[in-house]
Design a protein around this motif. Structure first.
Motif, PDB file in Angstrom:
ATOM      1  N   ARG A   3       9.888 -73.264  46.240  1.00  0.00           N
ATOM      2  CA  ARG A   3      11.163 -73.059  45.559  1.00  0.00           C
ATOM      3  C   ARG A   3      11.024 -73.537  44.118  1.00  0.00           C
ATOM      4  NH1 ARG A   3      15.117 -76.773  48.393  1.00  0.00           N
ATOM      5  NH2 ARG A   3      13.347 -78.130  48.063  1.00  0.00           N
ATOM      6  N   GLN A  71      21.783 -76.821  41.332  1.00  0.00           N
ATOM      7  CA  GLN A  71      22.880 -77.234  42.192  1.00  0.00           C
ATOM      8  C   GLN A  71      22.375 -77.622  43.585  1.00  0.00           C
ATOM      9  OE1 GLN A  71      25.788 -74.088  41.889  1.00  0.00           O
ATOM     10  NE2 GLN A  71      26.209 -74.590  39.782  1.00  0.00           N
ATOM     11  N   VAL A  73      21.556 -79.513  47.172  1.00  0.00           N
ATOM     12  CA  VAL A  73      22.407 -80.084  48.220  1.00  0.00           C
ATOM     13  C   VAL A  73      21.534 -80.889  49.190  1.00  0.00           C
ATOM     14  CG1 VAL A  73      24.162 -78.271  48.144  1.00  0.00           C
ATOM     15  CG2 VAL A  73      22.183 -77.975  49.614  1.00  0.00           C
ATOM     16  N   ALA A  74      22.198 -81.532  50.131  1.00  0.00           N
ATOM     17  CA  ALA A  74      21.546 -82.233  51.245  1.00  0.00           C
ATOM     18  C   ALA A  74      20.423 -83.166  50.768  1.00  0.00           C
ATOM     19  CB  ALA A  74      21.058 -81.220  52.261  1.00  0.00           C
ATOM     20  N   ASP A  76      17.722 -82.753  49.075  1.00  0.00           N
ATOM     21  CA  ASP A  76      17.353 -82.603  47.653  1.00  0.00           C
ATOM     22  C   ASP A  76      18.324 -83.399  46.773  1.00  0.00           C
ATOM     23  OD1 ASP A  76      15.323 -80.864  48.345  1.00  0.00           O
ATOM     24  OD2 ASP A  76      16.553 -79.065  48.039  1.00  0.00           O
ATOM     25  N   ARG A  78      20.326 -85.844  47.662  1.00  0.00           N
ATOM     26  CA  ARG A  78      20.233 -87.291  47.926  1.00  0.00           C
ATOM     27  C   ARG A  78      18.998 -87.876  47.246  1.00  0.00           C
ATOM     28  NH1 ARG A  78      21.332 -85.874  53.484  1.00  0.00           N
ATOM     29  NH2 ARG A  78      19.357 -86.763  54.153  1.00  0.00           N
TER      30      ARG A  78
ATOM     31  N   MET B   1      27.667 -80.672  41.300  1.00  0.00           N
ATOM     32  CA  MET B   1      28.469 -80.167  42.376  1.00  0.00           C
ATOM     33  C   MET B   1      29.528 -81.207  42.745  1.00  0.00           C
ATOM     34  SD  MET B   1      27.158 -78.917  46.029  1.00  0.00           S
ATOM     35  CE  MET B   1      26.054 -77.858  45.163  1.00  0.00           C
ATOM     36  N   PHE B   3      32.067 -82.692  45.349  1.00  0.00           N
ATOM     37  CA  PHE B   3      32.493 -82.723  46.740  1.00  0.00           C
ATOM     38  C   PHE B   3      33.807 -83.477  46.838  1.00  0.00           C
ATOM     39  CE2 PHE B   3      27.846 -82.514  47.419  1.00  0.00           C
ATOM     40  CZ  PHE B   3      27.848 -81.275  48.014  1.00  0.00           C
ATOM     41  N   SER B   9      31.471 -89.461  55.719  1.00  0.00           N
ATOM     42  CA  SER B   9      30.026 -89.339  55.594  1.00  0.00           C
ATOM     43  C   SER B   9      29.339 -90.611  55.136  1.00  0.00           C
ATOM     44  CB  SER B   9      29.686 -88.212  54.637  1.00  0.00           C
ATOM     45  OG  SER B   9      29.939 -88.621  53.341  1.00  0.00           O
ATOM     46  N   ASN B  10      30.064 -91.596  54.748  1.00  0.00           N
ATOM     47  CA  ASN B  10      29.369 -92.843  54.488  1.00  0.00           C
ATOM     48  C   ASN B  10      30.249 -94.004  54.919  1.00  0.00           C
ATOM     49  OD1 ASN B  10      31.125 -93.523  52.411  1.00  0.00           O
ATOM     50  ND2 ASN B  10      29.920 -92.408  50.912  1.00  0.00           N
ATOM     51  N   ASN B  11      29.647 -95.170  54.810  1.00  0.00           N
ATOM     52  CA  ASN B  11      30.347 -96.313  55.375  1.00  0.00           C
ATOM     53  C   ASN B  11      30.876 -97.229  54.290  1.00  0.00           C
ATOM     54  OD1 ASN B  11      27.926 -97.034  54.483  1.00  0.00           O
ATOM     55  ND2 ASN B  11      27.216 -98.055  56.330  1.00  0.00           N
ATOM     56  N   GLN B 242      27.155 -72.715  46.558  1.00  0.00           N
ATOM     57  CA  GLN B 242      27.939 -73.542  45.642  1.00  0.00           C
ATOM     58  C   GLN B 242      29.414 -73.175  45.726  1.00  0.00           C
ATOM     59  OE1 GLN B 242      24.812 -72.348  44.772  1.00  0.00           O
ATOM     60  NE2 GLN B 242      24.054 -74.406  45.164  1.00  0.00           N
ATOM     61  N   ARG B 246      32.404 -75.588  46.642  1.00  0.00           N
ATOM     62  CA  ARG B 246      33.525 -75.792  45.710  1.00  0.00           C
ATOM     63  C   ARG B 246      34.875 -75.552  46.363  1.00  0.00           C
ATOM     64  NH1 ARG B 246      30.105 -73.190  41.817  1.00  0.00           N
ATOM     65  NH2 ARG B 246      30.935 -71.164  42.430  1.00  0.00           N
ATOM     66  N   PHE B 269      27.158 -80.254  53.236  1.00  0.00           N
ATOM     67  CA  PHE B 269      26.329 -80.071  52.044  1.00  0.00           C
ATOM     68  C   PHE B 269      25.629 -81.340  51.581  1.00  0.00           C
ATOM     69  CE2 PHE B 269      28.647 -76.130  51.889  1.00  0.00           C
ATOM     70  CZ  PHE B 269      27.666 -75.252  51.471  1.00  0.00           C
ATOM     71  N   ARG B 270      26.120 -82.487  52.011  1.00  0.00           N
ATOM     72  CA  ARG B 270      25.456 -83.719  51.582  1.00  0.00           C
ATOM     73  C   ARG B 270      24.517 -84.248  52.647  1.00  0.00           C
ATOM     74  NH1 ARG B 270      29.179 -88.273  49.042  1.00  0.00           N
ATOM     75  NH2 ARG B 270      29.715 -86.572  47.668  1.00  0.00           N
ATOM     76  N   ASN B 271      24.953 -84.117  53.885  1.00  0.00           N
ATOM     77  CA  ASN B 271      24.160 -84.733  54.950  1.00  0.00           C
ATOM     78  C   ASN B 271      24.287 -83.942  56.256  1.00  0.00           C
ATOM     79  OD1 ASN B 271      22.559 -86.613  56.167  1.00  0.00           O
ATOM     80  ND2 ASN B 271      24.186 -88.108  56.482  1.00  0.00           N
ATOM     81  N   PRO B 272      23.735 -82.718  56.254  1.00  0.00           N
ATOM     82  CA  PRO B 272      23.869 -81.911  57.473  1.00  0.00           C
ATOM     83  C   PRO B 272      23.156 -82.550  58.647  1.00  0.00           C
ATOM     84  CG  PRO B 272      22.292 -80.916  55.975  1.00  0.00           C
ATOM     85  CD  PRO B 272      22.906 -82.055  55.236  1.00  0.00           C
ATOM     86  N   GLU B 278      20.108 -77.766  57.060  1.00  0.00           N
ATOM     87  CA  GLU B 278      19.476 -78.367  55.878  1.00  0.00           C
ATOM     88  C   GLU B 278      18.538 -77.346  55.211  1.00  0.00           C
ATOM     89  OE1 GLU B 278      18.951 -81.888  54.674  1.00  0.00           O
ATOM     90  OE2 GLU B 278      17.558 -81.044  53.202  1.00  0.00           O
ATOM     91  N   ILE B 281      20.729 -74.306  53.620  1.00  0.00           N
ATOM     92  CA  ILE B 281      21.528 -74.597  52.411  1.00  0.00           C
ATOM     93  C   ILE B 281      20.656 -75.049  51.249  1.00  0.00           C
ATOM     94  CG2 ILE B 281      23.669 -75.099  53.667  1.00  0.00           C
ATOM     95  CD1 ILE B 281      23.153 -78.058  53.211  1.00  0.00           C
ATOM     96  N   SER B 282      19.460 -75.583  51.569  1.00  0.00           N
ATOM     97  CA  SER B 282      18.545 -75.996  50.494  1.00  0.00           C
ATOM     98  C   SER B 282      17.695 -74.839  50.005  1.00  0.00           C
ATOM     99  CB  SER B 282      17.605 -77.100  50.983  1.00  0.00           C
ATOM    100  OG  SER B 282      18.317 -78.151  51.530  1.00  0.00           O
ATOM    101  N   LYS B 284      15.454 -73.205  51.752  1.00  0.00           N
ATOM    102  CA  LYS B 284      14.085 -73.220  52.276  1.00  0.00           C
ATOM    103  C   LYS B 284      13.822 -72.038  53.208  1.00  0.00           C
ATOM    104  CE  LYS B 284      13.769 -78.138  51.583  1.00  0.00           C
ATOM    105  NZ  LYS B 284      14.267 -79.398  52.090  1.00  0.00           N
TER     106      LYS B 284
END
Lengths: 217, 286
Positions: A3, A71, A73-74, A76, A78, B1, B3, B9-11, B242, B246, B269-272, B278, B281-282, B284
């Motif tokens: 990518r 842009q 996500v996930a 990447d 983090r 982005m 959110f 999603s977090n503590n 995106q 959004r 989108f942050r922590n699937p 993952e 959305i990335s 890959k």
């Protein structure tokens, strides 16, 4: 197929690991200089510290560019966010290394001072730095607990050693020099801060791997 | 982005102030939206002939929330959308099995009327499709007239309200007699949204509504979606990750006819949770 963002992420990783090596070496050199009362390394340590600060800016520019262009996500996203924080940590390592040598430059020579507590604590702190970099390299958050445990030890040592600094001043029969006590207290503080940043790096590794923000300890 | 504020999603400690921006223009993050389910799907299967296109889908769409359906082409997103308003069964040899509960009513019950169901759900398609021979006004009024409303004053009011709701009124109020197809692509899409709004639907189904539009027109539609959810439940199919991040409160990732992961958009989108999500959305795979 690679990518496009991977090219940027690789570049980011390269800078981060260059910083890791430079930061570690700079702290090692600074502590060694303190031990040996060697002020000749001041300029070199200053330059390394400045380079770390410069690289931190490079990371900042690159991460923002990656976010704007791809842009992410996930994982990447983090990873990119964490790189900003980790680069700040490495930059602080460099700054504290320079602060340590500045203490020697300002208050030294310190040949007659008892440096045992600092030498003991620096051994643990250097181990924490190494472990945090290994955790980052391997993205292995199982190393975090070891780092946190060492930080607890550093905190105890810090408080104990600073208290001892004040006791020595009050004892007439021992070699007592304010320069020793002040320099020890300052360097102990810098080492304690380095250990905090090693923990933050461990926190970041944990965040990259799990997506969970570590609670403030 | 950007959110929306993460409550799950977090503590973070409860007293820790979060400075993240909400996902929508009206600021109604998931935490501020209704928790009431508007549409609930269970054990839904859909076929094209003998080919199984949707496999045991279970999903719940919250009222006054935007839910994005994402996934690679052919994964079943549009089929799911078409099952929701009973359009799927209009395809020759297509069939559906399972429950689709709108409020407390199963739309696939024997006694249910597909026409009434379609009235309760507006649909906007990928390509703007205003009726080519009709004026802007008539495009919006067409559904009302087809449903037997003859009161001209009422129709006029609803047309204006719908065009305002679609953010188009100020641009066309002096040109209502001009053909709908004389508008730009983005305006035509908003005209189609106005046409859907005129029927006062409870759910708006959007199938890649911005894929044929330029960035400016797309951003207007996205702003509109955020406004519309005050009164509607929105389900949007999009290939633009995106855009999903959004505009939506919830995201469902589908793959090969299955629902792989469903959750709050920020979490997806942050922590699937799923590796497949993952990877998709990335970028890959896909």
């Amino acid at each position: 197929m690679t990518r496009l963002i991977d090219l940027g992420l690789n570049r980011l990783s390269n800078i981060i690991f260059d910083m890791a090596i430079l930061a570690e070496n700079t702290v090692i050199k600074s502590i060694a200089s303190y031990k040996e009362d060697n002020m000749e390394t001041t300029k070199e340590i200053f330059e390394s510290s400045s380079k770390l600060r410069f690289l931190q800016d490079e990371v900042s520019v690159l991460t923002i560019e990656l976010i704007a262009r791809f842009q992410p996500v996930a994982t990447d996203l983090r990873y990119i966010k964490s790189c900003m924080e980790i680069s700040y940590g490495f930059s602080r390592f460099g700054r504290y290394a320079y602060d340590i040598i500045t203490v020697l430059e300002t208050l030294g020579p310190l040949k007659l001072c008892d440096k045992s507590s600092i030498i003991h604590m620096s051994g643990i702190v250097l181990e924490m730095m190494k472990t945090s970099v290994s955790a980052l390299r391997l993205l292995d958050n199982s190393m975090s607990n070891k780092i946190y445990e060492m930080e607890d030890v550093v905190d105890i040592l810090y408080k104990k050693s600073v208290r001892e600094c004040t006791k020595i001043t009050n004892q007439d029969n021992l070699y007592s020099d304010n320069r020793c006590n002040i320099s020890s207290a300052l360097i102990l503080k810098y080492l304690e801060r380095i250990s905090d940043h090693a923990c933050y790096i461990a926190d970041s590794v944990n965040y990259i791997v799990t997506g969970v923000t570590s609670p403030r300890r | 982005m950007l959110f929306n504020i993460l409550k799950s999603s977090n503590n973070r400690k409860p007293d820790t102030k979060s400075y993240s921006l909400p996902s929508s223009k009206n600021g109604s993050s998931v935490s501020g939206s209704s928790d009431k389910s508007k549409l609930s799907i269970s054990s839904l299967n859909a076929w094209f002939g003998t080919k199984l296109a949707l496999k045991n889908i279970d999903i719940e769409f919250k009222q006054n929330c935007v839910t994005a359906l994402i996934g690679p082409s052919g994964c079943g997103k549009t089929t799911l959308l078409r099952c929701i308003n009973r359009m799927h069964e209009m395809t020759p040899n297509a069939s559906v099995k399972g429950k689709v509960i709108l409020d407390d009513f199963d739309i696939y019950d024997k006694g249910s009327d597909p026409v009434i169901i379609k009235r309760r759900m507006g649909m906007v398609f990928q390509k703007p499709n205003p009726f080519p021979t009709m004026s802007i006004f008539d495009n919006v009024a067409s559904g009302l007239k087809l449903n037997g409303i003859k009161n001209k004053s009422l129709i006029k009011d609803i047309v204006q309200e719908s065009l305002e709701g679609a953010g188009l009124w100020n641009e066309v109020k002096n040109d209502l007699d001009k053909p709908g197809i004389s508008l730009s692509g983005g305006q035509q899409q908003r005209l189609c949204i106005a046409r859907a709004l005129a029927m006062q639907p409870e759910i708006l189904l959007m199938d890649e509504p911005t894929s044929a539009l330029d960035p400016l027109a797309s951003s207007k539609i996205e702003e509109l979606i955020s406004d519309l959810k005050k009164n509607l439940t929105v389900i949007i199919v999009t290939h633009n990750m995106q855009q999903a991040a959004r505009v939506s409160d919830y995201t469902a990732f589908m793959y090969l006819g299955e629902l792989v992961e469903f959750g709050q958009t920020a979490q997806i989108f942050r922590n699937p949770v799923k590796e497949l999500t993952e990877r998709y959305i990335s970028g890959k795979f896909g």
